[in-house]
Enzyme design. Structure first.
Site, PDB file in Angstrom:
ATOM      1  N   CYS A 114      11.686   9.519 -15.102  1.00 23.92           N
ATOM      2  CA  CYS A 114      10.281   9.600 -15.517  1.00 23.92           C
ATOM      3  C   CYS A 114       9.978  10.986 -16.093  1.00 23.92           C
ATOM      4  O   CYS A 114      10.385  12.005 -15.529  1.00 23.92           O
ATOM      5  CB  CYS A 114       9.374   9.322 -14.318  1.00 23.92           C
ATOM      6  SG  CYS A 114       7.617   9.325 -14.760  1.00 23.92           S
ATOM      7  N   CYS A 138       4.971  14.949 -11.353  1.00 23.30           N
ATOM      8  CA  CYS A 138       4.326  14.774 -10.049  1.00 23.30           C
ATOM      9  C   CYS A 138       5.162  15.494  -8.984  1.00 23.30           C
ATOM     10  O   CYS A 138       6.357  15.205  -8.816  1.00 23.30           O
ATOM     11  CB  CYS A 138       4.192  13.299  -9.705  1.00 23.30           C
ATOM     12  SG  CYS A 138       3.328  12.341 -10.979  1.00 23.30           S
ATOM     13  N   CYS A 178       7.489  13.614  -6.353  1.00 17.31           N
ATOM     14  CA  CYS A 178       8.244  12.414  -6.743  1.00 17.31           C
ATOM     15  C   CYS A 178       9.706  12.683  -7.099  1.00 17.31           C
ATOM     16  O   CYS A 178      10.000  13.439  -8.036  1.00 17.31           O
ATOM     17  CB  CYS A 178       7.555  11.731  -7.920  1.00 17.31           C
ATOM     18  SG  CYS A 178       8.334  10.156  -8.331  1.00 17.31           S
ATOM     19  N   CYS A 219       5.685  -6.711  -5.094  1.00 19.20           N
ATOM     20  CA  CYS A 219       5.249  -5.664  -6.014  1.00 19.20           C
ATOM     21  C   CYS A 219       6.439  -5.113  -6.789  1.00 19.20           C
ATOM     22  O   CYS A 219       7.474  -4.788  -6.203  1.00 19.20           O
ATOM     23  CB  CYS A 219       4.558  -4.539  -5.248  1.00 19.20           C
ATOM     24  SG  CYS A 219       3.837  -3.299  -6.352  1.00 19.20           S
ATOM     25  N   CYS A 262       2.184  -8.087  -7.740  1.00 18.15           N
ATOM     26  CA  CYS A 262       1.619  -6.748  -7.875  1.00 18.15           C
ATOM     27  C   CYS A 262       2.572  -5.951  -8.754  1.00 18.15           C
ATOM     28  O   CYS A 262       3.783  -6.200  -8.751  1.00 18.15           O
ATOM     29  CB  CYS A 262       1.477  -6.107  -6.491  1.00 18.15           C
ATOM     30  SG  CYS A 262       0.911  -4.380  -6.508  1.00 18.15           S
ATOM     31  N   CYS A 316      -5.291  -1.961  -6.483  1.00 18.98           N
ATOM     32  CA  CYS A 316      -4.642  -1.354  -5.322  1.00 18.98           C
ATOM     33  C   CYS A 316      -4.587   0.140  -5.612  1.00 18.98           C
ATOM     34  O   CYS A 316      -3.884   0.571  -6.521  1.00 18.98           O
ATOM     35  CB  CYS A 316      -3.239  -1.943  -5.142  1.00 18.98           C
ATOM     36  SG  CYS A 316      -2.286  -1.182  -3.822  1.00 18.98           S
ATOM     37  N   ARG A 337      -4.053   0.238   4.141  1.00 21.34           N
ATOM     38  CA  ARG A 337      -2.630   0.004   4.420  1.00 21.34           C
ATOM     39  C   ARG A 337      -1.884   1.303   4.683  1.00 21.34           C
ATOM     40  O   ARG A 337      -2.008   2.256   3.911  1.00 21.34           O
ATOM     41  CB  ARG A 337      -1.993  -0.724   3.230  1.00 21.34           C
ATOM     42  CG  ARG A 337      -2.585  -2.096   2.971  1.00 21.34           C
ATOM     43  CD  ARG A 337      -2.265  -2.601   1.576  1.00 21.34           C
ATOM     44  NE  ARG A 337      -0.853  -2.549   1.299  1.00 21.34           N
ATOM     45  CZ  ARG A 337      -0.342  -2.501   0.077  1.00 21.34           C
ATOM     46  NH1 ARG A 337      -1.133  -2.450  -0.971  1.00 21.34           N
ATOM     47  NH2 ARG A 337       0.962  -2.475  -0.101  1.00 21.34           N
TER      48      ARG A 337
END
Length: 239
Positions: free
Chosen positions: A11, A15, A18, A55, A86, A146, A216
């Site tokens: 990616c 971030c 990550c 997901c 998802c 979500c 969650r």
């Protein structure tokens, strides 16, 4: 809910938490997008294990238009198994969100991560408004939202309150509250662990302020231990 990474690593974002960011050396090898048949097999395994939602996550800044039909095919096939669907694919345009909705997507996950004030300390390659724009496109397409955040990014208590205030504006159907899992090689590798009771308080405030949402426990729940997880359920976590 079972999560499968359909495209891992590589990616371009930065971030700070990550391990899938290409610029960090975390031992995560970049892979290509999985074939639909392989994803469907994972979904069948998830259903057999008791999952009701599946997901699909991809380490993209945003999907290219050529990728959307491939993901849409996965969504249709997984939906045909009788599972809720998802996806979390990064930033979406309105057209892309509509294409995923037309394929049968039930939920789209796109976290705010932290407060608007603290956000630039964690991510610089996209703005807070970019995240809000994606969530707006998802809502307009009629997909359920979500959206949650990560506790332990070096934020203050006020940032946690601000994050929840932003979530309240969005009224997500599903709110994942993550506890940072520090990964060697990332900028946040040496972050201080979250005080367990502070984490429980975040769950409690999320429950009070978003009474209709499913709150969650997500990443980091194992390291909290059973006692703290039990407190989280007592404080209002659903799953």
């Amino acid at each position: 809910s079972t999560l499968v990474s359909i495209k891992t690593g590589g990616c371009p974002e930065d971030c700070g938490y990550c391990p899938q960011a290409a610029r960090y050396h975390t031992g995560v090898d970049a892979t290509k997008l999985m074939e639909t048949e392989a994803v469907v097999e994972k979904a069948k395994q998830a259903k057999a294990a008791g999952a009701s939602r599946f997901c699909m996550g991809a380490a993209w800044r945003s999907p290219k238009d050529r990728d959307v039909p491939k993901v849409a095919a996965m969504i249709r096939e997984v939906k045909a198994l009788g599972l809720e669907t998802c996806a979390t694919l990064g930033m979406l345009s309105g057209t892309q969100a509509q294409a995923l909705k037309d394929a049968g997507l039930d939920y789209y996950n796109h976290n705010l991560d932290t407060s608007p004030a603290h956000y630039a300390q964690v991510v610089t390659t996209r703005s807070y408004q970019d995240r809000l724009d994606t969530l707006s496109a998802v809502r307009q397409a009629g997909i359920k939202v979500c959206c949650g955040g990560i506790i332990g990014l070096g934020e203050q208590q006020a940032d946690r309150a601000s994050l929840i205030a932003e979530l309240v504006k969005l009224q997500p159907e599903s709110v994942p509250i993550n506890s940072l899992v520090p990964v060697p090689g990332t900028p946040l590798a040496d972050s201080e662990p979250v005080d367990p009771l502070d984490f429980v308080r975040v769950i409690a405030v999320a429950r009070i302020t978003m009474p209709k949402a499913r709150v969650r426990l997500s990443a980091g729940r194992q390291q909290l231990g059973e006692a703290v997880q039990t407190l989280c359920f007592m404080a209002g976590a659903n799953s």
